[in-house]
Design an enzyme around this catalytic site. Structure first.
Site, PDB file in Angstrom:
ATOM      1  N   THR A  76      65.853  51.309  57.416  1.00  0.00           N
ATOM      2  CA  THR A  76      65.129  52.589  57.495  1.00  0.00           C
ATOM      3  C   THR A  76      63.615  52.410  57.450  1.00  0.00           C
ATOM      4  OG1 THR A  76      65.381  52.823  55.109  1.00  0.00           O
ATOM      5  CG2 THR A  76      67.022  53.932  56.493  1.00  0.00           C
TER       6      THR A  76
ATOM      7  N   VAL B 210      59.727  48.094  59.857  1.00  0.00           N
ATOM      8  CA  VAL B 210      60.172  46.881  60.547  1.00  0.00           C
ATOM      9  C   VAL B 210      61.646  47.007  60.940  1.00  0.00           C
ATOM     10  CG1 VAL B 210      60.501  44.385  60.356  1.00  0.00           C
ATOM     11  CG2 VAL B 210      58.426  45.430  59.461  1.00  0.00           C
TER      12      VAL B 210
ATOM     13  N   SER C 203      69.848  55.826  50.504  1.00  0.00           N
ATOM     14  CA  SER C 203      70.123  56.130  51.906  1.00  0.00           C
ATOM     15  C   SER C 203      71.591  55.926  52.264  1.00  0.00           C
ATOM     16  CB  SER C 203      69.269  55.229  52.805  1.00  0.00           C
ATOM     17  OG  SER C 203      67.899  55.487  52.589  1.00  0.00           O
TER      18      SER C 203
ATOM     19  N   ARG D 285      59.592  32.066  52.392  1.00  0.00           N
ATOM     20  CA  ARG D 285      58.722  31.182  53.203  1.00  0.00           C
ATOM     21  C   ARG D 285      58.363  29.883  52.490  1.00  0.00           C
ATOM     22  NH1 ARG D 285      54.704  35.826  55.234  1.00  0.00           N
ATOM     23  NH2 ARG D 285      56.256  37.087  56.321  1.00  0.00           N
TER      24      ARG D 285
ATOM     25  N   CYS E 189      52.293  37.846  59.994  1.00  0.00           N
ATOM     26  CA  CYS E 189      51.825  38.308  61.301  1.00  0.00           C
ATOM     27  C   CYS E 189      50.382  37.900  61.581  1.00  0.00           C
ATOM     28  CB  CYS E 189      51.964  39.821  61.408  1.00  0.00           C
ATOM     29  SG  CYS E 189      51.239  40.716  60.027  1.00  0.00           S
TER      30      CYS E 189
ATOM     31  N   SER F 152      49.375  48.922  61.077  1.00  0.00           N
ATOM     32  CA  SER F 152      50.839  48.855  61.034  1.00  0.00           C
ATOM     33  C   SER F 152      51.317  47.616  60.291  1.00  0.00           C
ATOM     34  CB  SER F 152      51.421  48.885  62.452  1.00  0.00           C
ATOM     35  OG  SER F 152      50.967  47.781  63.197  1.00  0.00           O
ATOM     36  N   GLY F 153      50.447  46.634  60.150  1.00  0.00           N
ATOM     37  CA  GLY F 153      50.797  45.450  59.378  1.00  0.00           C
ATOM     38  C   GLY F 153      51.084  45.751  57.918  1.00  0.00           C
TER      39      GLY F 153
ATOM     40  N   LYS G 116      48.185  33.214  52.927  1.00  0.00           N
ATOM     41  CA  LYS G 116      49.279  32.973  53.879  1.00  0.00           C
ATOM     42  C   LYS G 116      48.742  32.428  55.204  1.00  0.00           C
ATOM     43  CE  LYS G 116      51.925  36.882  52.028  1.00  0.00           C
ATOM     44  NZ  LYS G 116      52.213  38.318  52.270  1.00  0.00           N
TER      45      LYS G 116
ATOM     46  N   HIS H  78      46.886  42.422  66.109  1.00  0.00           N
ATOM     47  CA  HIS H  78      45.968  41.660  65.254  1.00  0.00           C
ATOM     48  C   HIS H  78      45.108  40.766  66.140  1.00  0.00           C
ATOM     49  CE1 HIS H  78      48.042  43.202  61.914  1.00  0.00           C
ATOM     50  NE2 HIS H  78      48.647  42.150  61.442  1.00  0.00           N
TER      51      HIS H  78
END
Lengths: 364, 364, 364, 364
Positions: D13, D16, D41, D119, D159, D190-191, D216, D254
């Site tokens: 939801t 992403v 949800s 990661r 990103c 939006s990142g 990062k 970006h």
């Protein structure tokens, strides 16, 4: 239709001209074979004639990038290669545009024009294909009056009214006369062309004036909704429109807030929704390539339509409408949105040309 | 007035609370000596209690930065140190705000509130100091009805109507009844507080809905313009208002496009301009510190008012008006603008407190 | 100084010219008594000569609004009324600007220029008053070389470097040589003048090129930081600068991200902060009217400086710096910001004129 | 492959998650048959579970709109219906995400994760399909170490680095070692997800901090470019990266400004362009459905890449590069751009899943 119809774009280097070329790139019926611009650009390859670059996204269609730009004054070259032309002139001088468009028509070329020059000309139809397809029927009278044989001139209306006029037309067509409309538009900067609006004027700001725009928004609908009788247009009667036109920091998509007062016969909210959801114009019936499946898309979400979310609906050719609610002053109010450089400009012109072809006015 | 009157700010860490503190930094009459917020913030130094930092520009006033934040529930602490309080509560729960503000009033504290909780309360005046200064005269009745002695509650209206209502009031006050108003607002994101509107929602976009805002814009004016008779407010009659409220990518400044229909007596354009240019409210007459010199500034430039150019006019307390022109549907139309977090929020609250002091309702 | 010194503004109708007039409105020493522009504007009242209106906020200062605009070619008129002039020429032709500025200087007028035309002229100092006040000492040599008596020419550097160069200078002045600088700027649209950047180019976008700007950002600092020896400037040695210059959708305020490599002697983070916090230039020592109290303001908040929050710091004349941290590639990195049309343009020019006056180079 | 492979989306939801569902709508190999989200949800139809609505454009794919949302804790339901899952968890708690992803892997489900939780896990590959396709070869070792049979975990990097890392990799792969990189990013809002960045923070502003992002951007490339030896990743040696990460008022895309210092072997500008223009990764060779035709698109125009013009290049999966020029401090500098929520998030995850399928790691 095995072979595509060859078409030209006048004023091809400006933003609307580019939009025509972008939209026609894969058109099933039409192919751009000729581009014309001012003498400064003439003789260059199209891709090298774009002073401010390619402004409309993606890449220059490969079949146009290498075309040698013609001089708009060289009508013969256009006539030799094209069946008709799209006029995207951006000259400031209206009379010069009129003269040029007339010359193309006189040379036998149908002209589908984005310019405002001929909107007031009595026998030139101002077309929104879903609203007044029958207005094309003035073409023989127009040709006769001007002594033109194959050529004619058809124009599109101002982009500011293309968000709200189709929904209003649908209601009138369903038998509900509209008496008064009060409208406030919030118009994208692309409506002013390129370079157009200075960024300093719209970053963190609204400009409550677009010169000339309110007059067009109030007057052009009366011709579009008018009757074609005896070879001329009788403007729609008993409809008064008032508009505020604002420039907002949005790239594409004109949004309008609309208050509607009906005549004696008043639809219910449910009836209006039913009318809008079932509305089909001639482009839909004819399944024209550029026709959106639904000319009007009603959004049920309470916060739509929004420029960023809805401008590209159905190839950017649909009008998105929402927020229909009863009004405390008039009968109803709603919000409506259309993409100003596609639906409201080049896309609308292409749709009209498709319509003219199907209705037999293009001898190709 | 040698010594400044000690005041408190409730909800001091939110954006409106910060705006109060910023605006009161050099106030000639009032001095912030107490700040209160939620229990999470209580006990911290003010400058350390600001989770999202200082949002309103410049630096935190040095006399407030080091104040220890009180718990809003600790009314006694406020009562011990302040003559009155500004309420900038941002709790979502209206009933909780009502209860809290009532408790402050019951403890003897006049409350000048920015919250909407009490706007519907029949004996609470909704104040725009230039429009209804006489509405403060309900205070004794309010105190009596609640059994309060020194305390009372006064609120400010929604920010969305503060651009257009003063110009409309000026016309009514000059004897021209207004029957219908159709309004479209383009409202800045600061009106939604902090963090408020998501950037993804307004970059290159407009949102045609601000929940609850249209109702407030249509209804609150009737109370503000109403009569105070027999200890209560009779809403303005024969005035219908319709509003579309849009959120636009502008940081501060609410702009409204307005169509006005007058009653039988209709002013000329010149008369309207004369009324606006000469309008003076009681804050102007009393020369209150936060009163703009002209409550209404009429801009002759054809493309004004604009948020970026006009929101800060006269300490961000003036309403800027422009584009008055005859209307094709109603009588006239115009555009109006006010700074939503100053004139429409904290600055308006301070002006009302100044008025209350001068009118003798603050026993300090 | 009972009477103010009369000054003129050349190119007074453009955006930088307007900014000069706005900033000089209440200047304690200088008074604008003369404005000049192109022949098209000459002869009109200043307020009527502004084709795009008053762009810089507030109202046109009343003492200037009614001045009759002179023709910039009419040097005698300027010489008769002004002690010196600010040059805000926006002509595209650099040679024409050089010629014009030379003519004013030849006529006995000191010229404080915002234009880039003379930045490369060997005996014209490029001034940031806090960095190279001693560069004004070239004036006698400049006058001699040109055969000028009272007149001279002094220029300000490009706005893109004014965010980071003062902090770098402060470190060098404290004895820490800087060898390499890698800089990325994010520059406001006002840096391009008016109309400048098209809104279609920056709404929801970044442009990674500002023609000519990277070269200026890399080269001008070497002159500013250079030595004045034997009547000429020896560029700073052993310093290499690399710049990326981007245009961003911000109205005012240039932000720079900076990586610094020091020479052998490397300061600690604490030392750098101490140097910046205690830095005072000659404008601060002399308490010049336009000098910010602190030439460098270090922000401790982790997310500062920001254009909207910091551009107006100390009359928009301070440089705001933040985010100093150790670097994984060079020694340190940080972010710096200055107001490009005030500190970086008109305000910087005024500060330099104040400095020249105090240092005895203006014979008034 | 007659029948599509059934896949699930965890965290479906969020923004992403929505992007995964949008991008997979017409995928030739994969079909979303299951969506999972938080317990609040779970049990609702997907289209009714979207609290903030459908944020990613167009309409909710009809095959997903009516799916009943599962609880992410109900792993069995996922395992019964899906061959593998895309993880788009947006929980703030990294450990919780790790635990959840491990549980899915333990239940036999390959997990392609967008989250940053894993990661740093030594045997989890951080994948950019064009750069390190061979890193998938760690999967057997990962399965063995965890006692997993069919399940495994693969993640995508941040990103912020996906604009510049593919061009840098192409140079290294061509034999030119890179020693130092200094990078400044200008990252879209939006990142930060939805609601993410407050509009008040970015209208007319830049924020020079994105918490955690610089670390990062500096560290993840070393793993991605590292060697897989003996069942683990040896980070790339002799490469130092420094990053400034800024948030800008751009919706998507970006942009990075990059300075590169090569090792001893230095390519010419022409060589670099040749390398970039001819670069093909394994996704291109395998002609994976989501592979852009050219992983790197070099723009010859001097003012590109730009977010608005280039983010959607080749299904928003290509990296656009431009402005390659010699550097005054390092060897070269350039600008690079990628779409952060497609290439840098959901699209990149889908491409990796396609690669894993073709390389035989998905047993379907």
């Amino acid at each position: 239709m095995n072979k595509k119809i060859p078409v030209g774009v006048l004023g091809a280097t400006g933003m609307v001209g580019q939009q025509y070329i972008r939209l026609l790139a894969d058109h099933p019926w039409f192919e751009v074979v000729y581009v014309a611009a001012s003498p400064q650009s003439a003789g260059k390859k199209y891709k090298e004639a774009l002073k401010s670059g390619w402004l409309v996204g993606g890449e220059i269609p490969s079949n146009v990038a290498g075309l040698i730009v013609g001089d708009v004054a060289n009508i013969k070259r256009a006539a030799d290669s094209c069946a008709f032309v799209f006029s995207a002139f951006e000259m400031p001088d209206k009379e010069a545009i009129k003269t040029a468009e007339n010359a193309y028509a006189a040379a036998g070329m149908p002209v589908f024009s984005n310019a405002s020059a001929h909107r007031d000309t009595p026998n030139v139809p101002v077309m929104i294909a879903e609203i007044n397809p029958h207005h094309l029927d003035i073409i023989p009278a127009q040709q006769k009056a001007n002594g033109w044989k194959k050529g004619f001139i058809v124009v599109k209306p101002n982009c500011s009214l293309q968000s709200y006029l189709t929904p209003i037309h649908a209601l009138i067509a369903a038998g509900y006369e509209v008496e008064k409309l009060i409208i406030t538009t919030m118009q994208a900067v692309s409506g002013a062309g390129y370079p157009g609006v200075a960024s300093l004027d719209v970053i963190d700001n609204i400009i409550p004036l677009i010169p000339g725009e309110e007059e067009k928004t109030e007057e052009e609908p009366l011709k579009i909704l008018g009757e074609l009788k005896g070879g001329k247009f009788a403007p729609k009667k008993n409809l008064a429109i008032s508009a505020h036109c604002n420039r907002v920091p949005v790239s594409d998509g004109h949004l309008a807030c609309v208050n509607v007062l009906f005549g004696k016969k008043k639809p219910s909210k449910e009836k209006i929704l039913e009318i809008w959801k079932s509305f089909r114009g001639e482009p839909q019936t004819l399944e024209l390539p550029f026709a959106p499946k639904h000319a009007i898309i009603y959004r049920d979400e309470p916060n739509r339509p929004q420029p960023k979310m809805d401008r590209d609906a159905d190839k950017a050719m649909a009008v998105s409408v929402g927020r229909l609610r009863e009004d405390t002053v008039f009968d109803f109010k709603f919000a409506a949105l259309s993409h100003n450089t596609v639906r409201g400009a080049a896309g609308g012109g292409i749709l009209t040309a498709e319509l003219a072809l199907k209705k037999g006015y293009l001898q190709v």
